[in-house]
Design a protein around this motif. Sequence first.
Motif, short mmCIF file in Angstrom:
data_model
loop_
_atom_site.label_atom_id
_atom_site.label_comp_id
_atom_site.label_asym_id
_atom_site.label_seq_id
_atom_site.Cartn_x
_atom_site.Cartn_y
_atom_site.Cartn_z
N ASP A 156 45.11 3.13 70.46
CA ASP A 156 45.18 4.56 70.13
C ASP A 156 43.87 5.27 70.51
OD1 ASP A 156 46.15 6.95 69.09
OD2 ASP A 156 45.34 6.55 67.10
N PRO A 157 43.53 5.32 71.80
CA PRO A 157 42.29 5.99 72.20
C PRO A 157 42.34 7.48 71.85
CG PRO A 157 43.62 5.46 74.12
CD PRO A 157 44.31 4.84 72.94
N GLU A 158 41.19 8.11 71.77
CA GLU A 158 41.11 9.50 71.30
C GLU A 158 41.67 10.51 72.30
OE1 GLU A 158 38.62 7.36 71.72
OE2 GLU A 158 37.14 7.47 70.12
N LEU A 159 41.59 10.20 73.59
CA LEU A 159 41.99 11.17 74.62
C LEU A 159 43.12 10.60 75.49
CD1 LEU A 159 38.51 12.50 75.86
CD2 LEU A 159 39.94 13.34 73.99
N LEU A 160 43.79 11.50 76.17
CA LEU A 160 44.85 11.09 77.10
C LEU A 160 44.71 11.98 78.35
CD1 LEU A 160 47.51 9.59 77.81
CD2 LEU A 160 48.74 11.35 76.52
N ILE A 161 44.74 11.32 79.50
CA ILE A 161 44.66 12.04 80.78
C ILE A 161 46.03 11.94 81.44
CG2 ILE A 161 43.47 12.20 83.01
CD1 ILE A 161 41.53 12.40 80.58
N LYS A 162 46.52 13.08 81.94
CA LYS A 162 47.83 13.10 82.61
C LYS A 162 47.73 13.90 83.91
CE LYS A 162 50.55 13.75 78.34
NZ LYS A 162 51.37 14.74 77.59
N TYR A 163 48.57 13.57 84.88
CA TYR A 163 48.87 14.49 85.97
C TYR A 163 50.21 15.14 85.64
CZ TYR A 163 45.31 13.09 89.38
OH TYR A 163 44.12 12.87 90.03
N LEU A 164 50.36 16.42 85.91
CA LEU A 164 51.64 17.11 85.72
C LEU A 164 52.10 17.67 87.06
CD1 LEU A 164 50.85 16.97 82.64
CD2 LEU A 164 51.81 19.24 82.42
N PHE A 165 53.41 17.54 87.31
CA PHE A 165 54.03 18.04 88.56
C PHE A 165 55.21 18.90 88.14
CE2 PHE A 165 52.83 13.53 88.77
CZ PHE A 165 51.80 13.55 89.70
N THR A 166 55.16 20.21 88.38
CA THR A 166 56.23 21.07 87.85
C THR A 166 57.05 21.71 88.97
OG1 THR A 166 55.08 23.22 87.77
CG2 THR A 166 54.56 21.66 86.01
N LEU A 225 48.67 19.62 88.35
CA LEU A 225 47.43 19.77 87.59
C LEU A 225 47.07 18.47 86.88
CD1 LEU A 225 48.24 20.12 84.31
CD2 LEU A 225 49.12 22.28 85.17
N ILE A 226 45.80 18.39 86.51
CA ILE A 226 45.33 17.31 85.65
C ILE A 226 45.19 17.89 84.25
CG2 ILE A 226 43.41 15.75 85.10
CD1 ILE A 226 42.82 15.61 88.11
N GLU A 227 45.76 17.20 83.28
CA GLU A 227 45.64 17.63 81.89
C GLU A 227 44.72 16.64 81.16
OE1 GLU A 227 48.78 19.39 79.06
OE2 GLU A 227 49.05 17.24 78.88
N VAL A 228 43.73 17.19 80.47
CA VAL A 228 42.87 16.40 79.58
C VAL A 228 43.21 16.86 78.18
CG1 VAL A 228 40.49 15.89 78.89
CG2 VAL A 228 41.04 16.26 81.31
N GLN A 229 43.60 15.94 77.31
CA GLN A 229 44.07 16.34 75.98
C GLN A 229 43.67 15.31 74.93
OE1 GLN A 229 48.64 15.41 76.82
NE2 GLN A 229 47.98 14.68 74.81
N GLN A 230 43.68 15.75 73.68
CA GLN A 230 43.60 14.77 72.59
C GLN A 230 44.85 13.90 72.70
OE1 GLN A 230 42.93 17.92 69.40
NE2 GLN A 230 41.86 16.17 68.54
N ASN A 231 44.71 12.65 72.34
CA ASN A 231 45.83 11.72 72.51
C ASN A 231 46.87 11.92 71.40
OD1 ASN A 231 47.50 9.65 73.19
ND2 ASN A 231 46.12 8.03 72.47
N SER A 232 47.77 12.84 71.66
CA SER A 232 48.83 13.16 70.71
C SER A 232 50.06 13.50 71.52
CB SER A 232 48.42 14.37 69.87
OG SER A 232 49.56 15.07 69.41
N ASP A 233 51.23 13.10 71.03
CA ASP A 233 52.47 13.46 71.72
C ASP A 233 53.27 14.44 70.88
OD1 ASP A 233 54.12 13.39 73.88
OD2 ASP A 233 55.21 11.58 73.26
N THR A 234 52.55 15.25 70.08
CA THR A 234 53.25 16.22 69.23
C THR A 234 53.25 17.60 69.89
OG1 THR A 234 52.57 15.00 67.27
CG2 THR A 234 53.35 17.26 66.94
N THR A 235 54.43 17.99 70.34
CA THR A 235 54.64 19.32 70.94
C THR A 235 55.68 20.04 70.10
OG1 THR A 235 54.12 18.61 73.19
CG2 THR A 235 55.55 20.53 72.98
N TYR A 236 55.35 21.27 69.68
CA TYR A 236 56.33 22.09 68.97
C TYR A 236 56.94 23.06 69.97
CZ TYR A 236 54.08 20.18 64.79
OH TYR A 236 53.57 19.34 63.84
#
Length: 274
Positions: free
Chosen positions: A46-56, A148-159
């Motif tokens: 459970d690392p603190e951050l999560l890095i993603k690439y997004l393709f929309t 884009l590259i997304e840098v975020q806190q490592n959470s999968d909670t989206t409202y």
Amino acid sequence: MPAELLTTKRVEKPWGRHSLYGGFTDPAENDEPIGEIWFQSSELSDPELLIKYLFTSEKLSVQNHPSDMEAAKRGLPRGKDECWIILDAEPDSTIALGPLEPMTREVLRTSAEDGTLEGRLDWKTAKAGDFFYSKSGVVHAIGAGLTLIEVQQNSDTTYRLFDYGRPRELHLDDGVAVAELDPWTAEPQGGVVEPGREILVEGPTFVLERWTGGDRRIDMPGNARGWLVPVRGTGSVGGIAWKAGECLIVTGNEDLDASDDADLLFAYPGAARI
Ligand SMILES: O=P(O)(O)OC[C@H]1O[C@](O)(CO)[C@@H](O)[C@@H]1O
């Protein structure tokens, strides 16, 4: 382990693409579109951050996320502040950040329900090279045609507040409760603090730096870890070779060698630069 090259997880999304970006393998024509690539550690659960690439190829849901405080109230490990570095954009690509005018919670809810929320948001042009920081609570929507590259806190909670009629679950009660109701403004950035070192985000939950190429020393104090995200270039850190499109976690004191053309992101948890 001083440096770990992270593995990738490919995530299907209705708004994703069949034609990805850079060296990422495209999904087969008959497969579901890929919207996200997540970088994961095989060492840390459970690392603190999560890095993603997004393709929309379509708009993402109109959504927000809980802060650390709102997450704790709901029994979740952490909130979700996030930011985006735009790598590629179609000419008319946009991102919505916050309302055009201050809103009440009631208007947020009724406009999410009757479909007029989209028109109340501040849709900003997004082009390659742009950077946007979206604090938890900000009602936002990433538009179509973006990589884009997304840098975020490592959470999968989206409202999700509104999803353009797509048959996915909405989370109106939580989304309305945690929403920031005033228009979005860009957070102040540290800027270029030394040659080749720019501070894009400095807290409250993570720091994001952008580095040019060349050799440098990474000194992470104690057990702190940093995420190295090569946007361009090749090199090595702690004896591990890397190239653009990959991501590594670095701990301790390590030498970083980067090609002269390198463009690097370096993110770590915390409120102030190391
Ligand atoms: O609900 P959707 O539209 O799939 O969007 C979820 C995605 O949006 C983001 O929060 C970016 O805004 C991603 O981190 C997340 O995976």
